[in-house]
Design a protein around this motif. Structure first.
Motif, PDB file in Angstrom:
ATOM      1  N   ASP A  34     -42.188  -6.695  63.572  1.00  0.00           N
ATOM      2  CA  ASP A  34     -43.504  -6.769  64.212  1.00  0.00           C
ATOM      3  C   ASP A  34     -44.258  -5.447  64.120  1.00  0.00           C
ATOM      4  N   GLY A  35     -43.702  -4.463  63.435  1.00  0.00           N
ATOM      5  CA  GLY A  35     -44.333  -3.155  63.323  1.00  0.00           C
ATOM      6  C   GLY A  35     -45.586  -3.186  62.468  1.00  0.00           C
ATOM      7  N   TYR A  36     -46.483  -2.261  62.763  1.00  0.00           N
ATOM      8  CA  TYR A  36     -47.750  -2.220  62.032  1.00  0.00           C
ATOM      9  C   TYR A  36     -47.552  -1.958  60.543  1.00  0.00           C
ATOM     10  N   ASP A  37     -46.493  -1.234  60.179  1.00  0.00           N
ATOM     11  CA  ASP A  37     -46.310  -0.899  58.770  1.00  0.00           C
ATOM     12  C   ASP A  37     -45.955  -2.116  57.931  1.00  0.00           C
ATOM     13  N   ALA A  39     -47.348  -5.059  58.200  1.00  0.00           N
ATOM     14  CA  ALA A  39     -48.638  -5.654  57.838  1.00  0.00           C
ATOM     15  C   ALA A  39     -49.330  -4.853  56.740  1.00  0.00           C
ATOM     16  N   MET A  40     -49.140  -3.545  56.753  1.00  0.00           N
ATOM     17  CA  MET A  40     -49.758  -2.702  55.732  1.00  0.00           C
ATOM     18  C   MET A  40     -49.192  -2.990  54.346  1.00  0.00           C
ATOM     19  N   TRP A  46     -42.754  -3.737  51.843  1.00  0.00           N
ATOM     20  CA  TRP A  46     -42.346  -3.125  53.109  1.00  0.00           C
ATOM     21  C   TRP A  46     -40.915  -2.624  53.001  1.00  0.00           C
TER      22      TRP A  46
END
Length: 83
Positions: A34-37, A39-40, A46
């Motif tokens: 669920d970390g923002y990275d 999504a990046m 990832w």
């Protein structure tokens, strides 16, 4: 940076809980689904997708449930400062 590499993390966590002195603690660091990275890097680049070495991926809820099932009490959760 270990739990995601274990074939059977539940029994390992249970054994660790039984091995510590009363009041003992552990700290776990693992990629967060669920970390923002994540999504990046939605195109599949990832770092958590380190296949075949990452056998299990966690978010806070999944990891907390696994820990409670293994006999642990979850006292806190935080993001790493570099995350």
């Amino acid at each position: 940076q270990l739990i995601e590499h274990l074939w059977e993390p539940g029994p390992s966590l249970s054994k660790l809980a039984a091995s510590l002195r009363p009041g003992g603690i552990i700290a776990i660091e693992t990629p967060d689904t669920d970390g923002y990275d994540r999504a990046m890097f939605s195109q599949g680049t990832w770092g958590g997708y380190y296949i075949p070495r990452h056998l299990n991926l966690y978010n806070f809820d999944r990891l907390a449930a696994l820990l409670r099932k293994a006999g642990w009490v979850v006292t806190s959760s935080t993001l790493s400062p570099w995350m």
